[in-house]
Scaffold this motif. Structure first.
Motif, PDB file in Angstrom:
ATOM      1  N   CYS A 229     -36.444  48.315  18.298  1.00 32.17           N
ATOM      2  CA  CYS A 229     -35.578  49.408  17.846  1.00 32.17           C
ATOM      3  C   CYS A 229     -34.629  48.975  16.739  1.00 32.17           C
ATOM      4  O   CYS A 229     -34.136  49.820  15.984  1.00 32.17           O
ATOM      5  N   ASP A 354     -41.153  50.776  19.048  1.00 34.25           N
ATOM      6  CA  ASP A 354     -39.844  51.327  18.701  1.00 34.25           C
ATOM      7  C   ASP A 354     -39.486  51.119  17.236  1.00 34.25           C
ATOM      8  O   ASP A 354     -38.589  51.783  16.728  1.00 34.25           O
ATOM      9  N   MET A 358     -38.973  56.422  18.077  1.00 32.77           N
ATOM     10  CA  MET A 358     -38.101  56.324  19.242  1.00 32.77           C
ATOM     11  C   MET A 358     -37.720  57.711  19.714  1.00 32.77           C
ATOM     12  O   MET A 358     -37.696  58.659  18.939  1.00 32.77           O
ATOM     13  N   PRO A 361     -34.017  57.644  25.752  1.00 33.03           N
ATOM     14  CA  PRO A 361     -34.643  56.957  26.891  1.00 33.03           C
ATOM     15  C   PRO A 361     -34.401  57.619  28.241  1.00 33.03           C
ATOM     16  O   PRO A 361     -34.741  57.038  29.277  1.00 33.03           O
ATOM     17  N   GLY A 366     -40.754  55.432  26.540  1.00 30.75           N
ATOM     18  CA  GLY A 366     -41.019  54.562  25.397  1.00 30.75           C
ATOM     19  C   GLY A 366     -42.232  53.664  25.573  1.00 30.75           C
ATOM     20  O   GLY A 366     -43.090  53.567  24.690  1.00 30.75           O
TER      21      GLY A 366
END
Length: 532
Positions: A229, A354, A358, A361, A366
Motif C-alpha cells: 500500500c 495493494d 485498494m 479494509p 484485500g
C-alpha cells in the motif's frame, strides 16, 4: 530464522548455495538472501524511470539469456504467491523484498472464504496450517443493543472451506517459505529504487540497493510490482489516486472469549464501526475505525479516547480485556487507504496487490482480491511461451485488467459502500439507511446470504451487488411509508434512495462502469496470447 552458509555477489560471481529456515515466532536477523540459478551478468544500464532518466545508453537486446523470466518486487501475500505459482510453471523468478523479516501489521489478518478457495487453487492452502489460524464462519452485527448473526453461505462447499484469521506475519512467512523451496525462485533482500527502461518506454528490469548498500541492476522480460500500500513505484505505472477516509487503531485482547466464537464481530458504533476477530487461540484483534484524513489524536490522548468513548460501545464480555489491552500500551495506528485500479499500459511491467488497487479494509477483502488476481495472471501467462515480445505481451495482459473486474469491483464497491452506510451521520436519511441495512441483513435467508456471499468472494457478481444495495434502500423506504405514509416520511424516503445513489455511484464510476458491467464489450477481453 534464516541461516546463510555462503553468499557473495560481485559484478562477476555469485554464491552457489544458501540455506534458509523461516519461523513465525522468532525474530530474524540475517543478510540478504539469494536463490542461485546460475544467472550471468546483466547488460549495461540503459536508463531508469522517475528521477533516474539520465545517462541513457544504447538499447540492450530484448532477451537476456540466462536471466530471470519475471522480476517480482515485494514478497508479501501477492508477491510470494505469484513467485510460487510462476515457478511451478518453470518460470525463473527473481523476488526482491525490502525486508524479509516477519512483518508485524494490524491488517491483512482475515482471509475470506473466496480467498481461501483461491489459495487452494494455487496449492498454498497449507500456509494457514501450523500458524494457529482460526476458522471464520461469518459475521455478527451489533447495533443499539441488538445483534444478528450472518453466516457465510458455505452449504455447497467442502467442509474445510471457511474464512481464516491469523497473524499476518506468520502467514506471509509461510508463503515465503513455500516460494523459497522451489528451484526456480531466487529471493533477495533489497530496496528497488527505480525501474529500468529502454528508449521505447519498455521496462526491462529494476535498479535496487542491497542490505549492504550495493547498487545493483536486475533484468527480466516482465517486472511485476507488488510492493504494498505504500508503494513508491506505482506512480510511474498507474494513476495514483490514494484516499485515506479513516484510520484503524489496533489492539490485541488476550485470553478472552468472543460472544460468538469463529465469527467476526462488527459493532456499528459512533462514529464508525469497531471490529473484533480472533487471530490465534489466545488473542483477539480489535480494530477501532476513526474517520478523518489525518492521524487521529496524539499518542498521549489515544488511551483516554478509547476508554472514554469506545469502551462503553463494545459488548460487555469484552470490556475488561479491552481496557487491559489499552493499559498495556501496545496501540497501533494504520491508515485505511482506498485507490481504484487505473493503470497505464506499460510494456514489460505490471502492477498487482495493494500497490495497484485498494479498498477500505472493513470487509477484509484485500487478500481475496490479490489471490484472485494471481490465479488469473497465472492462467494468462501460462499460455505464453516467450515473454520477450514485450509489446505483444503488454497488449495481451490488458485483458487481465478486464477479467479481474467481477471479483475486484464487487469487493471494492461493497467495502466502500458498507463503510459509508455503517458510519454515523447527522443526516436523517443516512440514519434511516443505516438502520434499514441492519434490519435487511437481519431478515436472513437470501437477504443476508446474498450480501455475505458477495462480501466473502464466493459470489462476486456486480449486478447482484447493485440489486441488494438498492433493495436495502427500498426496504428503508417501505419501513417509513407503510402503513401510514406522511409527506415528511415520503420526503425522507426519497432522500434515502438519493443517498444510496450518491454513495454507490462514485465508487462504481471509479471502478469503471463499462469494465464492471459490460466487460465483453472491450476488445481486450478477447485478446489472444502472443505467438509461441
Amino acid at each position: 530464522m534464516f541461516s546463510v552458509f555462503s553468499h557473495s555477489l560481485t559484478h562477476t560471481t555469485m554464491s552457489q548455495s544458501a540455506l534458509f529456515k523461516f519461523s513465525y515466532n522468532k525474530p530474524c536477523h540475517y543478510t540478504p538472501l539469494l536463490f542461485p540459478n546460475n544467472l550471468p551478468i546483466a547488460p549495461p544500464l540503459l536508463r531508469t524511470t522517475t528521477a533516474l532518466r539520465s545517462n541513457a545508453a544504447p538499447d540492450p537486446p530484448l532477451a537476456f539469456p540466462g536471466a530471470a523470466d519475471v522480476i517480482v518486487v515485494g514478497a508479501g501475500v501477492a508477491g510470494s504467491a505469484l513467485a510460487y505459482t510462476l515457478a511451478k510453471d518453470a518460470r525463473r523468478v527473481h523476488v526482491i523484498e525490502r525486508d524479509l523479516r516477519e512483518p508485524d501489521r494490524i491488517v491483512g489478518e482475515l482471509l475470506q472464504p473466496g480467498g481461501y478457495l483461491k489459495l487452494v487453487e494455487l496449492g498454498l492452502e497449507d500456509c494457514v496450517d501450523q500458524i494457529d489460524a482460526q476458522r471464520v464462519l461469518g459475521y455478527v452485527l451489533f447495533m443499539d443493543g441488538k445483534k444478528t448473526r450472518l453466516p457465510y453461505p458455505l452449504e455447497k462447499f467442502h467442509a474445510d472451506v471457511a474464512g481464516r484469521s491469523f497473524h499476518n506475519g506468520r502467514f506471509i512467512q509461510m508463503m515465503r517459505e513455500k516460494a523459497a523451496a522451489l528451484h526456480h525462485v531466487r529471493m533477495e533482500q533489497g530496496t528497488v529504487t527505480s525501474l529500468l527502461e529502454q528508449d521505447n518506454k519498455t521496462v526491462v528490469g529494476v535498479q535496487y540497493r542491497t542490505k549492504d548498500g550495493q547498487e545493483l541492476k536486475a533484468y527480466a522480460p516482465l517486472t511485476v510490482i507488488c510492493d504494498g500500500c505504500f508503494s513508491t513505484l506505482r506512480r510511474s505505472l498507474c494513476h495514483s489516486k490514494v484516499e485515506v477516509p479513516s484510520f484503524f487503531v489496533g489492539l490485541v485482547l488476550e485470553n478472552c472469549q468472543l460472544p460468538f466464537e469463529n465469527y467476526g464481530h462488527v459493532i456499528l458504533a459512533d462514529p464508525s464501526p469497531i471490529l473484533f476477530y480472533r487471530i490465534s487461540s489466545t488473542e483477539v484483534r480489535c480494530l477501532v475505525d476513526i474517520p478523518g484524513q489525518k492521524v487521529p489524536l496524539v499518542w498521549s490522548g489515544m488511551a483516554n479516547y478509547l476508554k472514554a468513548t469506545v469502551a462503553s460501545q463494545i459488548p460487555p464480555e469484552l470490556q475488561d480485556a479491552f481496557i487491559s489491552a489499552i493499559d498495556r500500551g501496545k496501540i497501533r495506528i494504520m491508515p485505511n487507504s482506498s485507490m481504484p485500479a487505473d493503470p497505464y499500459s506499460t510494456p514489460g511491467a505490471l502492477l498487482i496487490g495493494d500497490a495497484f488497487n485498494m479498498r477500505h479494509p472493513l470487509t477484509g477483502g484485500g487478500m481475496t482480491v490479490a489471490l484472485s488476481d494471481i490465479v488469473l495472471l497465472r492462467d494468462l501467462i501460462k499460455t505464453v511461451g516467450d515473454l520477450n515480445d514485450a509489446s505483444s505481451l503488454c497488449k495481451y495482459l490488458e485483458s487481465f485488467y478486464i477479467l479481474r473486474k467481477p471479483m475486484a469491483s464487487t469487493i471494492n464497491t461493497l467495502a466502500g459502500a458498507l463503510y459509508e452506510v455503517f458510519s454515523v451521520s447527522p443526516d436523517d436519511a443516512r440514519k434511516e439507511l443505516r438502520q434499514a441495512c441492519f434490519d435487511y441483513l437481519s431478515l436472513g435467508k437470501i437477504f443476508s446470504g446474498g450480501p455475505i456471499g458477495l462480501l466473502s468472494g464466493l459470489n462476486p457478481y456486480p449486478l447482484s451487488l447493485i440489486l441488494h444495495f438498492f433493495a436495502v434502500a427500498l426496504y428503508g423506504v417501505g419501513r417509513l411509508v407503510i402503513p401510514f405514509p406522511s409527506f415528511e416520511r415520503m420526503w425522507i424516503g426519497a432522500r434515502i434512495v438519493l443517498c444510496a445513489f450518491c454513495i454507490i455511484f462514485p465508487i462504481i464510476k471509479a471502478e469503471g462502469i463499462r469494465q464492471m458491467f459490460f466487460p465483453k464489450s472491450i476488445p481486450a477481453f478477447y485478446r489472444a496470447p502472443p505467438d509461441r
